[in-house]
Write a protein that holds these residues in place. Structure first.
Motif, PDB file in Angstrom:
ATOM      1  N   THR A 191      26.587   9.586  -1.425  1.00 11.91           N
ATOM      2  CA  THR A 191      25.690  10.554  -0.787  1.00 11.91           C
ATOM      3  C   THR A 191      24.953  11.429  -1.801  1.00 11.91           C
ATOM      4  N   SER A 192      25.016  11.080  -3.080  1.00 10.37           N
ATOM      5  CA  SER A 192      24.430  11.951  -4.106  1.00 10.37           C
ATOM      6  C   SER A 192      22.907  11.869  -4.164  1.00 10.37           C
ATOM      7  N   GLY A 193      22.363  10.764  -3.693  1.00  9.97           N
ATOM      8  CA  GLY A 193      20.919  10.571  -3.790  1.00  9.97           C
ATOM      9  C   GLY A 193      20.469  10.042  -5.139  1.00  9.97           C
ATOM     10  N   GLU A 194      21.386   9.808  -6.051  1.00  9.19           N
ATOM     11  CA  GLU A 194      21.023   9.355  -7.395  1.00  9.19           C
ATOM     12  C   GLU A 194      20.376   7.975  -7.372  1.00  9.19           C
ATOM     13  N   GLU A 195      20.857   7.115  -6.434  1.00  9.94           N
ATOM     14  CA  GLU A 195      20.252   5.776  -6.344  1.00  9.94           C
ATOM     15  C   GLU A 195      18.784   5.870  -5.915  1.00  9.94           C
ATOM     16  N   GLY A 196      18.500   6.786  -5.000  1.00  9.24           N
ATOM     17  CA  GLY A 196      17.113   6.980  -4.564  1.00  9.24           C
ATOM     18  C   GLY A 196      16.237   7.510  -5.679  1.00  9.24           C
ATOM     19  N   VAL A 197      16.788   8.418  -6.467  1.00  9.04           N
ATOM     20  CA  VAL A 197      16.041   8.959  -7.611  1.00  9.04           C
ATOM     21  C   VAL A 197      15.722   7.846  -8.607  1.00  9.04           C
ATOM     22  N   ALA A 198      16.735   7.000  -8.894  1.00 11.06           N
ATOM     23  CA  ALA A 198      16.526   5.905  -9.849  1.00 11.06           C
ATOM     24  C   ALA A 198      15.485   4.916  -9.332  1.00 11.06           C
ATOM     25  N   LEU A 199      15.533   4.618  -8.017  1.00 15.33           N
ATOM     26  CA  LEU A 199      14.553   3.692  -7.444  1.00 15.33           C
ATOM     27  C   LEU A 199      13.151   4.288  -7.513  1.00 15.33           C
ATOM     28  N   PHE A 200      13.026   5.546  -7.142  1.00 21.39           N
ATOM     29  CA  PHE A 200      11.711   6.183  -7.196  1.00 21.39           C
ATOM     30  C   PHE A 200      11.141   6.129  -8.614  1.00 21.39           C
ATOM     31  N   ARG A 201      11.959   6.444  -9.603  1.00 19.67           N
ATOM     32  CA  ARG A 201      11.484   6.425 -10.990  1.00 19.67           C
ATOM     33  C   ARG A 201      11.082   5.022 -11.428  1.00 19.67           C
ATOM     34  N   ALA A 202      11.829   4.014 -10.960  1.00 17.88           N
ATOM     35  CA  ALA A 202      11.488   2.628 -11.312  1.00 17.88           C
ATOM     36  C   ALA A 202      10.152   2.233 -10.688  1.00 17.88           C
ATOM     37  N   ILE A 203       9.944   2.643  -9.413  1.00 15.35           N
ATOM     38  CA  ILE A 203       8.655   2.341  -8.762  1.00 15.35           C
ATOM     39  C   ILE A 203       7.522   3.064  -9.471  1.00 15.35           C
ATOM     40  N   ARG A 204       7.739   4.343  -9.775  1.00 14.56           N
ATOM     41  CA  ARG A 204       6.693   5.136 -10.419  1.00 14.56           C
ATOM     42  C   ARG A 204       6.336   4.567 -11.797  1.00 14.56           C
ATOM     43  N   ASP A 234       0.808  -1.223   0.000  1.00 14.40           N
ATOM     44  CA  ASP A 234       0.000   0.000   0.000  1.00 14.40           C
ATOM     45  C   ASP A 234       0.838   1.270   0.000  1.00 14.40           C
ATOM     46  N   VAL A 235       1.987   1.235   0.672  1.00 10.93           N
ATOM     47  CA  VAL A 235       2.876   2.400   0.769  1.00 10.93           C
ATOM     48  C   VAL A 235       4.315   1.916   0.762  1.00 10.93           C
ATOM     49  N   VAL A 236       5.221   2.697   0.168  1.00 17.45           N
ATOM     50  CA  VAL A 236       6.662   2.412   0.179  1.00 17.45           C
ATOM     51  C   VAL A 236       7.379   3.516   0.942  1.00 17.45           C
ATOM     52  N   ILE A 237       8.295   3.113   1.841  1.00 17.61           N
ATOM     53  CA  ILE A 237       9.230   4.054   2.471  1.00 17.61           C
ATOM     54  C   ILE A 237      10.611   3.700   1.953  1.00 17.61           C
ATOM     55  N   GLN A 238      11.288   4.623   1.256  1.00 18.45           N
ATOM     56  CA  GLN A 238      12.569   4.299   0.638  1.00 18.45           C
ATOM     57  C   GLN A 238      13.655   5.296   1.024  1.00 18.45           C
ATOM     58  N   ASP A 239      14.880   4.747   1.129  1.00 14.16           N
ATOM     59  CA  ASP A 239      16.053   5.574   1.396  1.00 14.16           C
ATOM     60  C   ASP A 239      16.496   6.235   0.096  1.00 14.16           C
ATOM     61  N   MET A 240      17.443   7.173   0.209  1.00 12.93           N
ATOM     62  CA  MET A 240      17.965   7.873  -0.972  1.00 12.93           C
ATOM     63  C   MET A 240      19.320   7.358  -1.421  1.00 12.93           C
ATOM     64  N   THR A 283      15.342  10.908   3.923  1.00 14.13           N
ATOM     65  CA  THR A 283      16.462  11.673   3.392  1.00 14.13           C
ATOM     66  C   THR A 283      17.232  12.385   4.485  1.00 14.13           C
ATOM     67  N   ALA A 284      18.530  12.476   4.282  1.00 12.20           N
ATOM     68  CA  ALA A 284      19.353  13.328   5.133  1.00 12.20           C
ATOM     69  C   ALA A 284      19.186  14.770   4.668  1.00 12.20           C
ATOM     70  N   TRP A 285      19.566  15.726   5.510  1.00 18.74           N
ATOM     71  CA  TRP A 285      19.346  17.136   5.160  1.00 18.74           C
ATOM     72  C   TRP A 285      20.055  17.506   3.867  1.00 18.74           C
ATOM     73  N   THR A 286      21.153  16.804   3.541  1.00 18.48           N
ATOM     74  CA  THR A 286      21.893  17.117   2.317  1.00 18.48           C
ATOM     75  C   THR A 286      21.116  16.758   1.067  1.00 18.48           C
ATOM     76  N   HIS A 287      20.079  15.903   1.202  1.00 16.58           N
ATOM     77  CA  HIS A 287      19.294  15.462   0.045  1.00 16.58           C
ATOM     78  C   HIS A 287      17.947  16.167  -0.022  1.00 16.58           C
ATOM     79  N   LEU A 316      10.682  12.548   4.648  1.00 13.15           N
ATOM     80  CA  LEU A 316      10.963  12.695   6.075  1.00 13.15           C
ATOM     81  C   LEU A 316      12.466  12.727   6.262  1.00 13.15           C
ATOM     82  N   ALA A 317      12.919  13.691   7.045  1.00 14.16           N
ATOM     83  CA  ALA A 317      14.354  13.819   7.294  1.00 14.16           C
ATOM     84  C   ALA A 317      14.779  12.842   8.385  1.00 14.16           C
TER      85      ALA A 317
END
Length: 447
Positions: free
Chosen positions: A60-73, A47-53, A85-89, A105-106
């Motif tokens: 620490t770029s967050g690119e892996e999180g972006v790729a995962l989000f796009r794959a889920i979407r 029903d819901v996904v909680i994913q890291d970045m 996400t950490a504050w840097t993301h 959520l930070a």
């Protein structure tokens, strides 16, 4: 059971989130890699996904999180996704929210805020599934009706219209008179034509006459015909609509406008199939299926002595009621698109205006509004201004009196710890209605 998938390479994060969710009767699933998470989504109902970045050490770029989000979407376009996400993301997370992520959520997160966010998304996911299921069921019913009956290309999407058509088509093959009721502009003649198209006399003529558009002294001649010299201007004999409809269907629109002498003759035709032309003593015969329609209160007319009670019961063997467009909200946009016929595009604001307007003139008024807007659009998207819909000040004022203020919504959400269902109940609203007001006031679901 409600299920949340946690995708994070840190086992401690998964354990902490699992414990918090389990204590609130939410089933947790844990994946340590994006690949494992996507595989779980294929196997499990989530029903819901909680994913890291980030999922790789020293990344620490967050690119892996972006790729995962796009794959889920891409694979699950309606699945709500919360980003951890950490504050840097933070900037990247905000961009993903704009791209369709439900929230972010930070780290370290606040358990109460996280649980409120998850609860709201689970409720929204349930509502979305209900809406989708309803749409699927309506589409299936529409397809079944279209496959089973000849609907003459009628455009509809509402359950109310499906029920009306189902009844009309079921009774079509009988030869009993049918009274079609409903406000002006709803399409009663279209329903009559559909009844004829599915009847045993569909190969015969379909003849329509608007009893409200003819002078009272000509209605009898129109219905039953007239001999030469029967009235001023009758230079030659003419057939009436009953003769023209012999072997087919006669549709009498605005039947409440038929004068009493005409009502008496109509009653005789319905009972015996016999009639005389105006100015003639010769009895003629016609076998006609009679359908009639009215927007008038015939029972009140009977009480007033302006409509024959015996004729009413003769006409109203079966009644088919056509609801107003205001009670068929799902039909508004499909009809608007049909009337546009690709000549212009409806902007989002125009769609909202169409859905929010009460349409006192029903489908006829909608068609006129769309025709006007299409002519003035000039190749640009249609705006509410081009629709030129009248302002219903009284309706708007009444709505505003019942409208909870931003402060009332915020207070209700605070008292409910951010859980929308409890806040909605305290405000006397449905969850969907509260979500709409939160969006209007710019309030996050975790407020």
């Amino acid at each position: 059971m409600r299920t949340v998938l946690i995708i994070d390479d840190n086992p401690a994060v998964g354990e902490a989130l699992s414990l918090a969710l389990s204590l609130n009767e939410i089933r947790p699933l844990i994946a340590l890699t994006p690949e494992e998470g996507l595989a779980l989504l294929q196997r499990e109902a989530v029903d819901v996904v909680i994913q890291d970045m980030n999922f790789t050490a020293d990344t620490t770029s967050g690119e892996e999180g972006v790729a995962l989000f796009r794959a889920i979407r891409e694979r699950h376009p309606d699945l709500p996704v919360i980003l951890l996400t950490a504050w840097t993301h933070l900037e990247t997370a905000v961009e993903l929210v704009k791209a369709g992520a439900a929230d972010y959520l930070a780290k370290p997160w606040d358990d109460n805020k996280l649980l409120a966010t998850v609860e709201n998304l689970l409720e929204l996911s349930e509502s979305t599934r209900e809406v989708s299921r309803g749409r699927r069921e309506r589409r299936l019913r529409r397809e079944q009706l279209q496959h089973k009956y000849d609907l003459d290309g009628l455009v509809f999407a509402s359950e109310a219209m499906a029920r009306t058509l189902d009844l009309a088509c079921q009774i079509a093959r009988s030869d009993v008179p049918v009274l079609i009721t409903g406000p002006n502009g709803t399409g009663k003649e279209r329903i009559a034509a559909i009844v004829h198209a599915n009847s045993a006399v569909k190969r015969g003529p379909f003849v329509a006459v608007n009893c409200g558009a003819l002078p009272g002294e000509l209605i009898e001649a129109e219905l039953f015909g007239a001999e030469a010299g029967a009235y001023t201007g009758a230079n030659k004999a003419r057939e009436g609509r009953f003769e023209l409809a012999d072997g087919g269907t006669l549709f009498l629109d605005e039947i409440g406008n038929l004068p009493l002498p005409g009502q008496m003759k109509l009653l005789r035709v319905l009972e015996t199939g016999q009639f005389e032309r105006l100015g003639s003593g010769r009895t003629r015969h016609a076998k006609v299926r009679v359908l009639s329609a009215t927007n008038a209160d015939l029972k009140a007319m009977i009480q007033a002595g302006t409509f024959r009670e015996d004729l009413y019961y003769r006409l109203n063997v079966i009644e088919v009621n056509l609801p107003p467009l205001s009670e068929r909200n799902d039909d508004i946009l499909p009809l608007a698109e049909f009337f546009l016929d690709g000549r212009a595009e409806l902007g989002d604001a125009a769609r909202e205006a169409l859905l929010g307007y009460p349409w006192p003139g029903n489908v006829r008024e909608l068609k006129n509004a769309i025709e006007r807007a299409a002519l003035l659009a000039g190749g640009h998207p249609i705006t509410p201004e081009l629709l030129n819909l009248p302002q219903h000040a009284a309706t708007a004022a009444a709505r505003n009196l019942e409208e909870p203020s931003r402060e009332a919504v915020e207070t209700a959400l605070h008292k409910a710890d951010g859980v929308v269902s409890r806040a909605a109940q305290s405000l006397g609203l449905s969850r969907q209605a509260l979500y709409r007001r939160m969006e209007r006031y710019g309030l996050a679901t975790t407020a």
